[in-house]
Design a protein around this motif. Structure first.
Motif, short mmCIF file in Angstrom:
data_model
loop_
_atom_site.label_atom_id
_atom_site.label_comp_id
_atom_site.label_asym_id
_atom_site.label_seq_id
_atom_site.Cartn_x
_atom_site.Cartn_y
_atom_site.Cartn_z
N ILE A 16 36.85 35.33 42.47
CA ILE A 16 37.11 34.58 41.08
C ILE A 16 37.86 33.33 41.22
O ILE A 16 37.17 32.29 40.60
CB ILE A 16 38.31 35.63 40.39
CG1 ILE A 16 37.72 36.81 39.73
CG2 ILE A 16 38.98 34.86 39.29
CD1 ILE A 16 38.94 37.91 39.34
N LEU A 17 38.53 32.95 42.29
CA LEU A 17 38.86 31.58 42.51
C LEU A 17 37.97 30.90 43.11
O LEU A 17 37.89 29.65 42.84
CB LEU A 17 40.10 31.74 43.78
CG LEU A 17 41.44 32.45 43.22
CD1 LEU A 17 42.39 32.56 44.32
CD2 LEU A 17 41.86 31.63 42.17
N LEU A 18 36.84 31.35 43.94
CA LEU A 18 35.75 30.44 44.19
C LEU A 18 35.04 30.07 42.97
O LEU A 18 34.48 28.96 42.71
CB LEU A 18 34.73 31.28 44.99
CG LEU A 18 33.64 30.64 45.81
CD1 LEU A 18 33.81 29.24 46.39
CD2 LEU A 18 32.66 31.35 46.56
N ALA A 19 34.60 31.01 41.95
CA ALA A 19 33.70 30.69 40.99
C ALA A 19 34.64 29.76 39.97
O ALA A 19 33.95 28.83 39.28
CB ALA A 19 33.65 32.12 40.07
N LEU A 20 35.91 29.84 39.90
CA LEU A 20 36.87 28.86 39.20
C LEU A 20 36.65 27.40 39.73
O LEU A 20 36.63 26.40 38.90
CB LEU A 20 38.14 29.45 39.34
CG LEU A 20 38.88 29.05 37.86
CD1 LEU A 20 38.32 29.47 36.78
CD2 LEU A 20 40.11 29.56 37.92
N LEU A 60 46.52 22.16 36.31
CA LEU A 60 47.82 22.87 36.52
C LEU A 60 47.84 24.12 36.07
O LEU A 60 48.32 24.97 37.13
CB LEU A 60 48.83 22.31 35.41
CG LEU A 60 50.41 22.77 35.48
CD1 LEU A 60 50.91 22.39 36.46
CD2 LEU A 60 50.86 22.75 34.03
N LEU A 61 47.14 24.81 35.26
CA LEU A 61 46.76 26.11 35.24
C LEU A 61 45.87 26.80 36.37
O LEU A 61 46.22 27.78 36.85
CB LEU A 61 46.02 26.38 33.80
CG LEU A 61 46.80 26.30 32.60
CD1 LEU A 61 45.87 26.51 31.35
CD2 LEU A 61 48.10 27.27 32.63
N TYR A 62 44.90 26.07 36.91
CA TYR A 62 44.32 26.59 38.12
C TYR A 62 45.21 26.65 39.05
O TYR A 62 45.04 27.60 40.14
CB TYR A 62 43.14 25.63 38.25
CG TYR A 62 42.60 25.97 39.86
CD1 TYR A 62 41.70 26.93 39.98
CD2 TYR A 62 42.67 25.11 40.87
CE1 TYR A 62 41.21 27.25 41.00
CE2 TYR A 62 42.21 25.40 41.84
CZ TYR A 62 41.35 26.32 42.20
OH TYR A 62 40.88 26.53 43.41
N ASN A 66 45.70 30.00 41.23
CA ASN A 66 45.68 30.04 42.45
C ASN A 66 46.58 30.30 43.58
O ASN A 66 46.27 31.18 44.39
CB ASN A 66 45.06 28.45 42.90
CG ASN A 66 44.64 28.62 44.54
OD1 ASN A 66 43.96 29.58 44.98
ND2 ASN A 66 44.51 27.25 45.22
N THR A 67 47.85 30.02 43.30
CA THR A 67 48.92 30.45 44.17
C THR A 67 49.37 31.83 43.90
O THR A 67 49.87 32.63 44.66
CB THR A 67 50.31 29.47 43.79
OG1 THR A 67 50.48 29.42 42.43
CG2 THR A 67 50.15 28.21 44.13
N MET A 68 49.15 32.35 42.69
CA MET A 68 49.32 33.77 42.21
C MET A 68 48.48 34.79 42.77
O MET A 68 48.61 35.65 43.32
CB MET A 68 49.34 33.96 40.76
CG MET A 68 50.71 33.66 39.91
SD MET A 68 50.32 33.45 38.22
CE MET A 68 49.76 34.94 37.81
N GLY A 69 47.19 34.24 42.82
CA GLY A 69 45.89 35.34 43.40
C GLY A 69 45.44 35.04 44.75
O GLY A 69 44.72 35.72 45.13
N GLN A 93 45.20 36.06 31.95
CA GLN A 93 44.03 35.89 31.04
C GLN A 93 44.14 34.66 29.97
O GLN A 93 42.93 34.31 29.69
CB GLN A 93 43.76 37.25 30.38
CG GLN A 93 43.17 38.47 31.36
CD GLN A 93 42.17 38.16 32.09
OE1 GLN A 93 41.30 37.39 31.58
NE2 GLN A 93 42.15 38.07 33.32
N TYR A 94 45.32 34.52 29.47
CA TYR A 94 45.40 33.41 28.64
C TYR A 94 45.17 32.08 29.32
O TYR A 94 44.64 31.14 28.54
CB TYR A 94 46.83 33.25 27.91
CG TYR A 94 46.78 34.74 26.72
CD1 TYR A 94 46.02 34.90 25.93
CD2 TYR A 94 48.17 35.36 26.95
CE1 TYR A 94 46.10 35.98 25.00
CE2 TYR A 94 48.06 36.28 25.87
CZ TYR A 94 47.22 36.81 25.13
OH TYR A 94 47.47 37.69 24.26
N ALA A 95 45.76 31.87 30.46
CA ALA A 95 45.43 30.78 31.15
C ALA A 95 43.95 30.56 31.54
O ALA A 95 43.20 29.54 31.61
CB ALA A 95 46.29 30.71 32.47
N PHE A 96 43.18 31.78 32.07
CA PHE A 96 41.56 31.69 31.98
C PHE A 96 40.99 31.28 30.94
O PHE A 96 40.05 30.34 30.66
CB PHE A 96 41.07 32.81 32.37
CG PHE A 96 41.02 33.28 34.09
CD1 PHE A 96 40.36 32.59 34.83
CD2 PHE A 96 42.08 34.04 34.59
CE1 PHE A 96 40.68 32.84 36.20
CE2 PHE A 96 42.25 34.58 35.89
CZ PHE A 96 41.41 33.80 36.67
#
Length: 179
Positions: A16-20, A60-62, A66-69, A93-96
């Motif tokens: 997920i982080l790579l795709a983001l 900022l949301l990313y 990133n730090t959470m996941g 999910q709201y951040a996404f």
């Protein structure tokens, strides 16, 4: 394989982080090259401010996601912490969703600058959710509570048999039944 669920979460989070990260690179590169460089003569200060503010919010949301996941490994290379599950429902999910709306606005506003108005869908949706989850239940509870209090005062001493049975069952607690 006692740690297999944590490994699965770590693997999914990494994907997920790579795709983001790839999405950020492609969307921002597209906007910069097409809207800012190719159509420089129509690029205005308000578009630049809108882009900088919205890109800043999404970055900022990313970083929060990133730090959470992001999975953490110990010195031996073993999984120490898989991070939070990024596929769970909730604020992540709201951040996404905010990031995806930002990407949509960046791509579409490169062709049509009035698409920046679509960015208002975020506070409108937040207001709707607050109405549905907070305000509406409070209003219905206060109106229904006052009506039920008045009804209970008028019929004070007369309970139906059905209501008495339901109260007795509630006092006993849940019963386990076998077939």
């Amino acid at each position: 394989m006692a740690n297999s669920s944590q490994k699965k979460i770590a693997h999914e989070n990494t994907k997920i982080l790579l795709a983001l990260r790839k999405g950020f690179i492609w969307v921002n590169a597209f906007y910069i090259f097409y809207r800012i460089i190719y159509q420089w003569n129509t690029f205005e200060l308000k578009l630049a401010l809108g882009y900088l503010v919205s890109a800043g919010i999404s970055i900022l949301l990313y970083t929060q996601i990133n730090t959470m996941g992001k999975p953490r490994y110990n010195s031996k290379g073993e999984l120490a912490d898989a991070g939070e599950d990024l596929t769970q429902e909730g604020l992540v999910q709201y951040a996404f969703d905010i990031i995806y709306v930002t990407w949509f606005v960046h791509v579409t506003s490169a062709f049509w600058p009035k698409m920046w108005w679509f960015y208002l869908s975020i506070p409108l949706y937040a207001g709707w959710k607050v109405w549905q989850l907070v305000v509406k239940p409070m209003l219905s509870r206060s109106g229904a509570g006052a009506a039920s209090d008045a009804a209970s005062e008028s019929t004070e001493g007369t309970k139906s048999r059905r209501r008495e049975k339901m109260e007795n069952r509630a006092e006993k607690g849940p019963q386990v039944r076998y077939r």
